[in-house]
Scaffold this active site. Structure first.
Site, PDB file in Angstrom:
ATOM      1  N   SER A 163      17.308  -9.090  85.923  1.00 48.96           N
ATOM      2  CA  SER A 163      15.268  -9.029  85.728  1.00 48.96           C
ATOM      3  C   SER A 163      14.977  -7.800  85.158  1.00 48.96           C
ATOM      4  O   SER A 163      15.466  -7.087  84.482  1.00 48.96           O
ATOM      5  CB  SER A 163      14.758  -9.914  86.468  1.00 48.96           C
ATOM      6  OG  SER A 163      13.387 -10.123  86.665  1.00 48.96           O
TER       7      SER A 163
ATOM      8  N   ASP B 112      14.994 -15.431  83.348  1.00 55.34           N
ATOM      9  CA  ASP B 112      14.858 -14.317  84.682  1.00 55.34           C
ATOM     10  C   ASP B 112      16.342 -14.624  84.942  1.00 55.34           C
ATOM     11  O   ASP B 112      16.049 -16.104  85.774  1.00 55.34           O
ATOM     12  CB  ASP B 112      13.572 -14.183  85.255  1.00 55.34           C
ATOM     13  CG  ASP B 112      14.271 -13.487  86.072  1.00 55.34           C
ATOM     14  OD1 ASP B 112      14.762 -12.506  86.708  1.00 55.34           O
ATOM     15  OD2 ASP B 112      13.030 -12.419  86.089  1.00 55.34           O
TER      16      ASP B 112
END
Length: 296
Positions: A56, A215
């Site tokens: 991320s 993500d």
């Protein structure tokens, strides 16, 4: 002769970095804690990892660490935040341009500016660098199929409270470690870093190598490199109740909740305060671990 051999061995041990691997957790704007921590701790720890991974927002932290762009990231992101008054689109034109939120556009603009040609070249020629991406349970409705997975992720954090998430994969999500050096050589590093930080269902789901991507932090907050060899320093961005007990891994987490909100793009002072919190935590970390790092 024996004394010379012993002395040479001690010299090599003293020069050996304490950590062969460095892992950057995700956490959105909380990842500015990484920059502050490393600003203080990098040289004393002689950090020169063989392998680096990021999930991320931690993928951008990792890229800036390798490309030596941490300070530039703080400056560019801070300037972008000064121009934004709200985290959601405020007009029909904004909705048409950005969707529900301008975050993806702003993030790409920042990443593109910070990771300039020299930084990308340094990454292409640098240590092994892998970025974690995740894939939604279905390609048919990728954005909406993530609702159960997001719920499982939040439950996992609440109940298990560990960086190594399990529940989303039980609902069909899977993950991939992508060679970021190769992406840099192919001119696709910015795309990879942006794909790694797509938070569903608010953000638009992007693609990587023909597969939808979300993500990576939803499947692991601390992705271990492949191969996983040697001692690892794992930098988190939030506090966990249950950190794994592994002699080869050192998990470092903020001493308290950092000032930045994960996806608040409107407050420059919060990311600067989060950076400062990282610096303070690094100073305390070094003071507590002085002389002991090579026994990790």
């Amino acid at each position: 002769m024996d004394d010379d051999i012993i002395a040479q061995g001690l010299d090599r041990a003293a020069q050996r970095p304490a950590f062969e691997q460095l892992v950057f957790s995700g956490g959105g704007t909380r990842c500015f804690w990484h920059g502050g921590f490393l600003k203080v701790a990098c040289d004393p720890l002689r950090l020169d990892p063989v392998r680096v991974t990021g999930a991320s927002g931690g993928a951008l932290s990792a890229a800036c660490f390798i490309g030596r762009r941490e300070d530039k990231l703080l400056s560019v992101m801070g300037a972008a935040f000064e121009d934004l008054d709200a985290n959601v689109s405020q007009s029909l034109n904004e909705l048409q341009e950005d969707g529900l939120t301008p975050h993806q556009r702003i993030y790409r603009e920042v990443v593109s500016e910070v990771l300039d040609r020299d930084a990308i070249q340094a990454i292409a020629e640098g240590p092994s660098f892998q970025v974690l991406i995740a894939h939604p349970p279905t390609e048919t409705w990728p954005k909406w199929s993530t609702f159960p997975m997001m719920a499982a992720y939040l439950v996992d954090l609440a109940l298990r409270s560990t960086p190594h998430v399990e529940y989303p994969e039980k609902l069909g999500a899977d993950k991939t470690l992508v060679d970021a050096r190769q992406a840099a050589r192919e001119g696709k590093l910015v795309d990879l870093i942006c794909c790694a930080a797509v938070i569903p269902p608010v953000f638009n789901v992007e693609g990587w190598k023909g597969r939808k991507v979300i993500d990576g932090g939803m499947t692991s907050k601390a992705p271990m490199p492949k191969p996983d060899i040697g001692r690892t320093l794992i930098l988190l961005t939030r506090r966990f109740r249950n950190l794994p007990n592994d002699a080869r891994r050192l998990y470092v987490q903020p001493s308290e909740a950092v000032p930045a909100d994960k996806i608040d793009f409107t407050d420059r002072q919060k990311i600067e305060a989060t950076w400062a919190a990282g610096e303070a935590d690094a100073e305390n970390f070094l003071a507590k671990n002085d002389g002991a790092m090579h026994s990790v």
